[in-house]
Design an enzyme around this catalytic site. Structure first.
Site, PDB file in Angstrom:
ATOM      1  N   LYS A   1      -2.771 -21.725  -5.873  1.00  0.00           N
ATOM      2  CA  LYS A   1      -3.778 -22.003  -4.832  1.00  0.00           C
ATOM      3  C   LYS A   1      -3.207 -22.956  -3.795  1.00  0.00           C
ATOM      4  CE  LYS A   1      -5.979 -19.417  -5.358  1.00  0.00           C
ATOM      5  NZ  LYS A   1      -6.115 -18.438  -6.401  1.00  0.00           N
TER       6      LYS A   1
ATOM      7  N   ASN B   1      -2.758   3.106   6.856  1.00  0.00           N
ATOM      8  CA  ASN B   1      -2.536   2.006   5.915  1.00  0.00           C
ATOM      9  C   ASN B   1      -1.711   2.580   4.780  1.00  0.00           C
ATOM     10  OD1 ASN B   1      -2.691  -0.032   4.024  1.00  0.00           O
ATOM     11  ND2 ASN B   1      -4.848   0.304   3.530  1.00  0.00           N
ATOM     12  N   GLY B   2      -0.582   1.927   4.451  1.00  0.00           N
ATOM     13  CA  GLY B   2       0.269   2.430   3.375  1.00  0.00           C
ATOM     14  C   GLY B   2       1.718   2.416   3.809  1.00  0.00           C
TER      15      GLY B   2
ATOM     16  N   TRP C   1      -0.881  -5.076   8.998  1.00  0.00           N
ATOM     17  CA  TRP C   1      -0.158  -6.067   8.210  1.00  0.00           C
ATOM     18  C   TRP C   1       1.268  -5.515   8.101  1.00  0.00           C
ATOM     19  CZ3 TRP C   1       2.257  -6.536   3.321  1.00  0.00           C
ATOM     20  CH2 TRP C   1       2.392  -7.849   2.855  1.00  0.00           C
TER      21      TRP C   1
ATOM     22  N   GLU D   1      -0.451 -21.228  -1.589  1.00  0.00           N
ATOM     23  CA  GLU D   1      -0.849 -20.146  -0.680  1.00  0.00           C
ATOM     24  C   GLU D   1      -1.713 -20.623   0.489  1.00  0.00           C
ATOM     25  OE1 GLU D   1      -2.870 -16.840  -2.518  1.00  0.00           O
ATOM     26  OE2 GLU D   1      -3.982 -18.141  -3.841  1.00  0.00           O
TER      27      GLU D   1
ATOM     28  N   HIS E   1      13.302 -30.389 -20.069  1.00  0.00           N
ATOM     29  CA  HIS E   1      14.406 -29.421 -20.162  1.00  0.00           C
ATOM     30  C   HIS E   1      14.924 -29.029 -18.789  1.00  0.00           C
ATOM     31  CE1 HIS E   1      13.795 -29.194 -24.443  1.00  0.00           C
ATOM     32  NE2 HIS E   1      12.502 -28.978 -24.221  1.00  0.00           N
TER      33      HIS E   1
ATOM     34  N   CYS F   1      -3.377  -3.638   5.898  1.00  0.00           N
ATOM     35  CA  CYS F   1      -3.943  -2.965   7.068  1.00  0.00           C
ATOM     36  C   CYS F   1      -5.403  -2.572   6.836  1.00  0.00           C
ATOM     37  CB  CYS F   1      -3.175  -1.684   7.355  1.00  0.00           C
ATOM     38  SG  CYS F   1      -1.437  -1.962   7.639  1.00  0.00           S
TER      39      CYS F   1
ATOM     40  N   ARG G   1      -8.781  -9.190   4.994  1.00  0.00           N
ATOM     41  CA  ARG G   1      -7.723  -8.514   4.248  1.00  0.00           C
ATOM     42  C   ARG G   1      -6.342  -9.028   4.626  1.00  0.00           C
ATOM     43  NH1 ARG G   1      -9.390  -3.358   2.349  1.00  0.00           N
ATOM     44  NH2 ARG G   1      -7.371  -2.420   2.721  1.00  0.00           N
TER      45      ARG G   1
ATOM     46  N   GLU H   1      -2.261 -21.470 -11.903  1.00  0.00           N
ATOM     47  CA  GLU H   1      -3.242 -21.019 -10.917  1.00  0.00           C
ATOM     48  C   GLU H   1      -3.478 -22.111  -9.860  1.00  0.00           C
ATOM     49  OE1 GLU H   1      -4.400 -18.427  -9.920  1.00  0.00           O
ATOM     50  OE2 GLU H   1      -6.283 -18.862  -8.931  1.00  0.00           O
TER      51      GLU H   1
ATOM     52  N   LYS I   1      -5.430  -9.781   1.484  1.00  0.00           N
ATOM     53  CA  LYS I   1      -6.395  -9.845   0.389  1.00  0.00           C
ATOM     54  C   LYS I   1      -6.217  -8.681  -0.577  1.00  0.00           C
ATOM     55  CE  LYS I   1      -9.980 -11.435  -1.774  1.00  0.00           C
ATOM     56  NZ  LYS I   1      -9.715 -12.638  -2.578  1.00  0.00           N
TER      57      LYS I   1
HETATM   58  C1  F6R Z   1      -4.165 -15.356  -5.088  1.00  0.00           C
HETATM   59  C2  F6R Z   1      -4.550 -13.975  -4.990  1.00  0.00           C
HETATM   60  C3  F6R Z   1      -3.557 -12.938  -5.367  1.00  0.00           C
HETATM   61  C4  F6R Z   1      -4.273 -11.791  -6.108  1.00  0.00           C
HETATM   62  C5  F6R Z   1      -3.296 -10.651  -6.381  1.00  0.00           C
HETATM   63  C6  F6R Z   1      -3.929  -9.560  -7.187  1.00  0.00           C
HETATM   64  O1  F6R Z   1      -5.195 -16.204  -4.713  1.00  0.00           O
HETATM   65  O2  F6R Z   1      -5.633 -13.673  -4.604  1.00  0.00           O
HETATM   66  O3  F6R Z   1      -2.537 -13.462  -6.133  1.00  0.00           O
HETATM   67  O4  F6R Z   1      -4.799 -12.293  -7.293  1.00  0.00           O
HETATM   68  O5  F6R Z   1      -2.833 -10.123  -5.167  1.00  0.00           O
HETATM   69  O6  F6R Z   1      -5.041  -9.055  -6.531  1.00  0.00           O
HETATM   70  P1  F6R Z   1      -6.148  -8.232  -7.306  1.00  0.00           P
HETATM   71  O7  F6R Z   1      -6.816  -9.149  -8.258  1.00  0.00           O
HETATM   72  O8  F6R Z   1      -7.063  -7.729  -6.230  1.00  0.00           O
HETATM   73  O9  F6R Z   1      -5.438  -7.118  -8.012  1.00  0.00           O
END
Ligand code: F6R
Length: 610
Positions: free
Chosen positions: A487, A100-101, A75, A490, A506, A2, A27, A483, A605
């Site tokens: 990517k 937010n929360g 959100w 997501e 395995h 949010c 976000r 990673e 985000k």
């Molecule tokens: C993936 C991504 C998330 C963040 C995770 C932690 O692309 O961005 O997996 O890495 O939510 O976020 P931070 O680094 O802000 O604690």
């Protein structure tokens, strides 16, 4: 998560609030709304179960005039994304509130309020908060006291913005566990979930601390701590400018951020290496005395930041010779664990507001870790304020939900940490020089790998119609594969899983067939021959291979095997370089699929709830 914006000004605030919401879109959210007190003190509200653009269209049809207001992007946590669940929530036409929360005791409060005759129009946990403020306000309290009494009754996390019809020149803000900043203007003041939202109107900010409640009018900002004592919080001037959150000619923020990695890495190194060695003071004035005492390291983070930690473990043990464990924050915080003496607790977070990572840091302080160090990209974030040592990644604002430049710069800082600890445990000066030279070569090497973008786009065309894929790597390239898979899933919504290549036989090998592409990263390192055997196992089962490989790796194009050569790069720094083609690959696949690159579905985000 949010996003909140609020304003108390002399001018009409609708456009300021709308611009703020646009700047918080990154976000992640699913609905949006705004409430403004009109000049004749009516509480007007417009909400949409959709994007800020739809809110803008709605406001074009039904303009709201007034100089005090709050706005929100939601959100969904409690209750589906819908018109009636969208914020602001309003109680009896008197009080409007954005949140937010998560309020954990919302059911208990709801029961009490039902008994008092309050009605509910949403499924949210937030509505109990606005009702409770109303309840206290009708008992004769002013808005500030009513909010103070309300937050004292809340369990959980919140950032709040509250306005009232009966006090039209006042905005009350409160935070615990969720971020909130105050923007300081001239004869006008603002609130927002982060500074980006307010950069068009101010560069001066007050960062609220947990438990703070702020009484904001056009002329004054008065802040109280959780014990209701009036306190001073400093005004900080942001170096960011309003265009920090713009695409600068790139089609997406994610692409801009991928291409800004050479510069971001160079800035992360700036002033932190001199004469071929790492500058110890770059980790803070107390760093030397803290690092002298450290004999093991525990890294905790989430998502992409967790992957950075996994790579650092290989470095920490191989280069610094220190035991290192790495854990996702949401698991760490609820586990009974044995804390080794003289252990440094390292938290990694791009945003510095991730609820699980923050809670893990707080937990670590209770559990007796020797010291804490945070690696973070957002100055003045909660994590940086609560950790003993702090090292900023200096990647600049990261707007795309999928983290890219934050990750590579985290790796750079982690390598600096490994060198500083290694120095104390047998890493020689010559070896340090060699590692620093590798770090210094990164911007140039990153530029070279970015030139592969067009070739990677061609490769991506073969993936856009796939539904599943496997990513393989070995050693420190295994977290790179993790990673890369994260990517891809997501932003393109293709199911991708990463395995250490040696683990394939395995179990996961059973999945391999002509329709299950396998992506591998193959630098020319000590594990190359092992990796090549694993790739043979895939080919022998008819699996199609897409290999990002060193030209000297001896992996050639052949039927079922497509190779994309990545410029030679030494160990141990190879993970930083090999990450980039995987970012570009995910990006191009997602573009071909027409996905929402910068705001992938269901994701946020800044994950400020548990
Ligand atoms: C993936 C991504 C998330 C963040 C995770 C932690 O692309 O961005 O997996 O890495 O939510 O976020 P931070 O680094 O802000 O604690």
């Amino acid at each position: 998560m949010c996003g909140i914006v609020g304003a108390v000004a002399q001018r009409d605030v609708a456009l300021i609030l709308l611009e703020g919401l646009k700047r918080l879109e990154y976000r992640g959210y699913d609905s949006a709304g705004v409430a403004i007190l009109s000049r004749d003190d009516r509480l007007q509200r417009v909400r949409v179960a959709g994007k800020v653009k739809e809110l803008e269209d709605a406001l074009a049809r039904e303009a709201l005039y007034g100089s005090t207001g709050i706005a929100h992007t939601r959100w969904a946590t409690h209750g589906k994304p819908s018109f009636s669940n969208a914020h602001p929530h309003v109680c009896r036409g008197e009080i409007a509130l954005v949140h937010n929360g998560i309020i954990e005791n919302h059911e208990e409060l709801r029961a009490q309020q039902l008994a008092l005759g309050y009605e509910f129009t949403s499924e949210t946990d937030t509505e109990v908060v606005v009702n409770q403020v109303h309840h206290h306000a009708t008992g004769g309290k002013d808005l500030l006291e009513a909010v103070m009494d309300t937050v004292a009754e809340l369990d959980g996390a919140y950032a709040l913005g509250v306005i009232s019809r009966s006090e039209p020149q006042r905005l009350i803000a409160a935070r615990r566990g969720s971020p909130l900043v105050i923007g300081v203007g001239i004869g006008e003041h603002f609130i927002a979930s982060d500074v980006f939202a307010l950069l068009p109107v101010t560069q001066r900010f007050v960062f609220l601390e947990d438990g703070d409640i702020a009484d904001i009018t056009r002329q004054a900002i008065t802040i109280y701590d959780s014990k209701r004592n009036e306190i001073e919080r400093p005004i900080r001037v942001s170096e960011l400018t309003a265009d920090a959150a713009e695409k600068s000619g790139f089609r997406h923020f994610m692409l801009k951020e991928i291409f800004s990695q050479p510069r971001a890495v160079a800035e992360t190194l700036e002033g932190r290496i001199a004469e071929g060695r790492v500058v110890e003071e770059a980790f803070g004035p107390n760093a030397a005395s803290v690092l002298d005492t450290i004999h093991s390291v525990h890294i905790v983070a989430c998502g992409t930041s967790y992957h950075a930690g996994l790579i650092a473990r290989y470095w920490m043990e191989a280069i610094a010779g220190l035991p290192c464990s790495v854990e996702v924050a949401s698991e760490f915080r609820y586990r009974r664990l044995v804390v080794r003496p003289e252990t440094l607790f390292v938290s990694i977070s791009q945003s510095g507001e991730t609820a699980d990572t923050l809670a893990a840091l707080r937990e670590a302080k209770q559990r007796g870790y020797a010291h804490s160090l945070a690696i973070c990209n957002v100055p003045e974030s909660s994590l940086t304020r609560e950790s003993e040592l702090v090292v900023m990644t200096r990647a600049g604002p990261e707007i795309g939900v999928a983290s890219t430049k934050a990750f590579t710069t985290q790796l750079v800082v982690l390598m600096l940490l490994v060198i500083l600890l290694g120095r104390r445990h047998g890493l020689g000066v010559e070896d340090e020089h060699a590692l620093v030279a590798q770090l210094e070569s990164l911007p140039g090497k990153l530029n070279a790998v970015l030139e592969l973008s067009d070739q990677i786009q061609t490769l991506a065309e073969q993936f856009a119609n796939k539904h599943h894929t496997l990513y393989l790597g070995r050693g420190s390239l295994y977290p790179v594969a993790m990673e890369g898979a994260l990517k891809l899933k997501e932003i393109s919504y293709i199911h991708a899983e990463a395995y250490p290549a040696g683990e394939l036989k395995h179990g996961p090998l059973a999945l391999v067939d002509d329709d299950m592409p396998v992506v591998a990263v193959a630098p020319n390192n000590g594990l190359l021959e092992k990796l090549k055997s694993n790739l043979q196992e895939v080919r022998a089962r008819g699996g199609r291979l897409y290999v990002f490989a060193d030209p000297a790796a001896g992996v050639e194009n052949s039927p079922g095997v497509q190779v994309l050569n990545v410029a030679p790069i030494e160990e141990p720094i190879a993970p930083v370089i090999y990450t980039v083609p995987l970012q570009l690959f995910a990006y191009h696949v997602a573009v071909l699929k027409g996905a929402d690159i910068d705001q992938p579905r269901n994701l946020a985000k800044s994950v400020t709830v548990e």
